[in-house]
Design an enzyme around this catalytic site. Structure first.
Site, PDB file in Angstrom:
ATOM      1  N   TYR A  97     -13.098 -68.396 -48.825  1.00  0.00           N
ATOM      2  CA  TYR A  97     -11.911 -66.858 -48.886  1.00  0.00           C
ATOM      3  C   TYR A  97     -11.126 -67.572 -48.657  1.00  0.00           C
ATOM      4  O   TYR A  97      -9.735 -67.426 -48.263  1.00  0.00           O
ATOM      5  CB  TYR A  97     -12.161 -65.976 -47.737  1.00  0.00           C
ATOM      6  CG  TYR A  97     -13.444 -65.131 -49.011  1.00  0.00           C
ATOM      7  CD1 TYR A  97     -14.006 -65.502 -49.883  1.00  0.00           C
ATOM      8  CD2 TYR A  97     -14.647 -64.049 -48.095  1.00  0.00           C
ATOM      9  CE1 TYR A  97     -14.773 -64.581 -50.627  1.00  0.00           C
ATOM     10  CE2 TYR A  97     -15.595 -63.893 -48.438  1.00  0.00           C
ATOM     11  CZ  TYR A  97     -15.894 -63.524 -49.221  1.00  0.00           C
ATOM     12  OH  TYR A  97     -16.357 -62.820 -50.084  1.00  0.00           O
TER      13      TYR A  97
ATOM     14  N   ASN B 186     -25.604 -62.174 -55.069  1.00  0.00           N
ATOM     15  CA  ASN B 186     -24.977 -62.642 -56.375  1.00  0.00           C
ATOM     16  C   ASN B 186     -26.178 -63.067 -57.453  1.00  0.00           C
ATOM     17  O   ASN B 186     -25.952 -63.793 -58.326  1.00  0.00           O
ATOM     18  CB  ASN B 186     -23.704 -62.925 -56.974  1.00  0.00           C
ATOM     19  CG  ASN B 186     -22.313 -62.203 -55.814  1.00  0.00           C
ATOM     20  OD1 ASN B 186     -22.577 -60.936 -56.815  1.00  0.00           O
ATOM     21  ND2 ASN B 186     -21.678 -63.671 -55.801  1.00  0.00           N
TER      22      ASN B 186
ATOM     23  N   SER C 203     -16.568 -55.014 -52.807  1.00  0.00           N
ATOM     24  CA  SER C 203     -15.619 -54.378 -53.761  1.00  0.00           C
ATOM     25  C   SER C 203     -16.128 -52.627 -54.168  1.00  0.00           C
ATOM     26  O   SER C 203     -16.463 -52.184 -55.027  1.00  0.00           O
ATOM     27  CB  SER C 203     -15.559 -54.717 -55.745  1.00  0.00           C
ATOM     28  OG  SER C 203     -15.265 -56.104 -55.374  1.00  0.00           O
TER      29      SER C 203
ATOM     30  N   PHE D 114     -10.420 -55.826 -58.302  1.00  0.00           N
ATOM     31  CA  PHE D 114     -10.250 -57.139 -58.896  1.00  0.00           C
ATOM     32  C   PHE D 114      -8.161 -57.216 -60.185  1.00  0.00           C
ATOM     33  O   PHE D 114      -8.578 -57.925 -60.774  1.00  0.00           O
ATOM     34  CB  PHE D 114     -11.028 -57.386 -60.168  1.00  0.00           C
ATOM     35  CG  PHE D 114     -12.341 -57.521 -59.652  1.00  0.00           C
ATOM     36  CD1 PHE D 114     -12.567 -59.012 -59.018  1.00  0.00           C
ATOM     37  CD2 PHE D 114     -13.217 -56.876 -59.179  1.00  0.00           C
ATOM     38  CE1 PHE D 114     -13.909 -59.116 -58.515  1.00  0.00           C
ATOM     39  CE2 PHE D 114     -14.116 -56.872 -58.609  1.00  0.00           C
ATOM     40  CZ  PHE D 114     -14.807 -57.961 -58.370  1.00  0.00           C
TER      41      PHE D 114
ATOM     42  N   GLU E  27      -5.390 -57.590 -58.763  1.00  0.00           N
ATOM     43  CA  GLU E  27      -4.615 -58.778 -58.338  1.00  0.00           C
ATOM     44  C   GLU E  27      -4.348 -59.925 -59.265  1.00  0.00           C
ATOM     45  O   GLU E  27      -4.074 -61.286 -59.181  1.00  0.00           O
ATOM     46  CB  GLU E  27      -4.368 -58.785 -57.304  1.00  0.00           C
ATOM     47  CG  GLU E  27      -5.217 -58.639 -56.687  1.00  0.00           C
ATOM     48  CD  GLU E  27      -4.931 -58.779 -54.797  1.00  0.00           C
ATOM     49  OE1 GLU E  27      -4.574 -59.663 -53.883  1.00  0.00           O
ATOM     50  OE2 GLU E  27      -5.221 -57.689 -54.132  1.00  0.00           O
TER      51      GLU E  27
ATOM     52  N   SER F 295      -5.600 -53.259 -44.967  1.00  0.00           N
ATOM     53  CA  SER F 295      -3.914 -54.060 -43.446  1.00  0.00           C
ATOM     54  C   SER F 295      -4.089 -53.152 -42.701  1.00  0.00           C
ATOM     55  O   SER F 295      -3.299 -53.271 -41.698  1.00  0.00           O
ATOM     56  CB  SER F 295      -2.886 -54.525 -43.975  1.00  0.00           C
ATOM     57  OG  SER F 295      -2.432 -53.807 -45.024  1.00  0.00           O
TER      58      SER F 295
ATOM     59  N   LYS G 273      -4.498 -49.737 -39.577  1.00  0.00           N
ATOM     60  CA  LYS G 273      -5.597 -49.669 -38.909  1.00  0.00           C
ATOM     61  C   LYS G 273      -5.860 -48.219 -39.080  1.00  0.00           C
ATOM     62  O   LYS G 273      -7.027 -48.109 -38.553  1.00  0.00           O
ATOM     63  CB  LYS G 273      -4.438 -49.402 -37.176  1.00  0.00           C
ATOM     64  CG  LYS G 273      -4.059 -50.944 -36.906  1.00  0.00           C
ATOM     65  CD  LYS G 273      -3.298 -50.546 -35.211  1.00  0.00           C
ATOM     66  CE  LYS G 273      -3.012 -52.452 -34.794  1.00  0.00           C
ATOM     67  NZ  LYS G 273      -2.316 -52.134 -33.853  1.00  0.00           N
TER      68      LYS G 273
ATOM     69  N   LEU H 151      -9.928 -47.162 -39.199  1.00  0.00           N
ATOM     70  CA  LEU H 151     -11.097 -47.100 -38.055  1.00  0.00           C
ATOM     71  C   LEU H 151     -11.137 -45.512 -39.092  1.00  0.00           C
ATOM     72  O   LEU H 151     -12.509 -45.246 -38.627  1.00  0.00           O
ATOM     73  CB  LEU H 151      -9.611 -46.052 -37.433  1.00  0.00           C
ATOM     74  CG  LEU H 151     -10.663 -45.292 -36.215  1.00  0.00           C
ATOM     75  CD1 LEU H 151     -11.849 -46.045 -35.220  1.00  0.00           C
ATOM     76  CD2 LEU H 151      -9.337 -44.341 -35.267  1.00  0.00           C
TER      77      LEU H 151
END
Length: 329
Positions: free
Chosen positions: A52, A174, A222, A229, A231, A280, A282, A286
């Protein structure tokens, strides 16, 4: 005030939250802050990986929270994954040391084998993380060069690192059922978790049943299907209708007065599957963390959602460059 997710007990006695934060595609410039804020909200499971390319930033967020007294290290479940380029027993400890150095931690809680594939290794200073890169000549040809390393050799190297206290638990990602069966025949330390692509278009019910019966926790990635997927310009994802707009999902969401995203996540957790969605926002973070309190699906609704299965796999090594890896054949 923080909200802590329900936990599951793994086969070695360690506990893991049923809801964690996935670090895949988390941008480097905001990653540290997002990890820190997630800890403030109540997240305790962070699912990262060498591939990542943001483990330094994950570590910064974690260590800031620990330093400020928001959380103790032992309260967190920090996850990483051994990339394909480091399967040789000589490279396994080096790869883990790189992860620990980037995270600035003494140990990881779960260390997965990311894929049951061994690539030809390249030096850290040539490219890290290497991704599909196995050398300049291979790159020019659009090729990934493999390394002939049996999985059990890699596993035994990982077991030694558990003995040394650098890894608390081992996981696999996987993997097919046959590979898991073979690994269990030779493993001294049993994997605690299997991480797989899992959503209503790819339910993998037989694999999940086998793994659960073997005492291994399933973790879904996912969970929203093709959206993850898009993007990446994944052709299959681009040509697959989004689950958020599927009539079945929308109808169930409307009935429970929740979002389609919440329906998809609850379908997983209600089947005992851990989830690691990324967000991203908040409010969404939650909502994800409190998913088990948001709604309970009926048996009929669970069946309706599972009935959407089409065995569509968006993350398939068969489609990586020119190699056609037979991981899921």
């Amino acid at each position: 005030m923080t909200y802590l997710a329900e936990t599951v007990t793994l086969n070695n006695g360690e506990k893991m939250p049923l809801v964690g934060l996935g670090c895949w595609k988390m941008p480097n410039d905001v990653c540290a802050d997002q990890i820190y804020e997630a800890i403030k909200i109540g997240y305790r499971l962070f699912d990262g990986a060498q591939d990542y390319a943001n483990e330094k930033e994950v570590g910064q967020g974690v260590n800031r929270a620990i330093k400020e007294g928001l959380v103790k290290r032992e309260d967190l479940v920090v996850v990483s994954k051994l990339w394909n380029s480091f399967h040789h027993p000589d490279n396994v400890p080096r790869a883990l040391e790189r992860t620990l150095s980037d995270l600035q931690l003494d140990y990881v809680d779960i260390f997965y084998i990311h894929f049951p594939l061994a690539f030809k290794p390249v030096p850290f200073d040539e490219k890290y993380p290497p991704g599909f890169y196995t050398g300049k000549e291979d790159e020019a040809k659009g090729h990934i060069e493999e390394e002939q390393v049996p999985l059990l050799d890699t596993w035994r190297a990982l077991e030694k690192l558990v003995d040394q206290g650098k890894i608390k638990s081992l996981g696999i990602s996987n993997f097919s059922g046959a590979l898991i069966q073979d690994l269990l025949r030779g493993a001294r330390i049993k994997p605690v978790a299997l991480q797989i692509e899992h959503h209503p278009y790819l339910t993998q019910e037989r694999l999940i049943k086998y793994v659960k019966n073997a005492g291994i926790q399933v973790v879904a990635y996912s969970s929203f299907g093709p959206v993850s997927f898009l993007e990446l310009e994944n052709k299959k994802a681009l040509n697959t209708p989004t689950l958020f707009e599927h009539d079945t999902i929308k109808s169930i969401a409307s009935k429970h007065k929740v979002t389609p995203q919440q329906v998809l996540l609850r379908w997983a957790t209600q089947n005992g599957i851990a989830i690691i969605p990324k967000s991203s926002k908040k409010e969404r973070l939650l909502d994800n963390l409190r998913i088990n309190d948001a709604l309970t699906l009926t048996d009929d609704e669970l069946k309706q959602i599972s009935g959407l299965n089409q065995n569509i796999r968006f993350n398939d090594p068969w489609e990586w460059l020119d190699n056609e890896f037979p991981t899921f054949i």
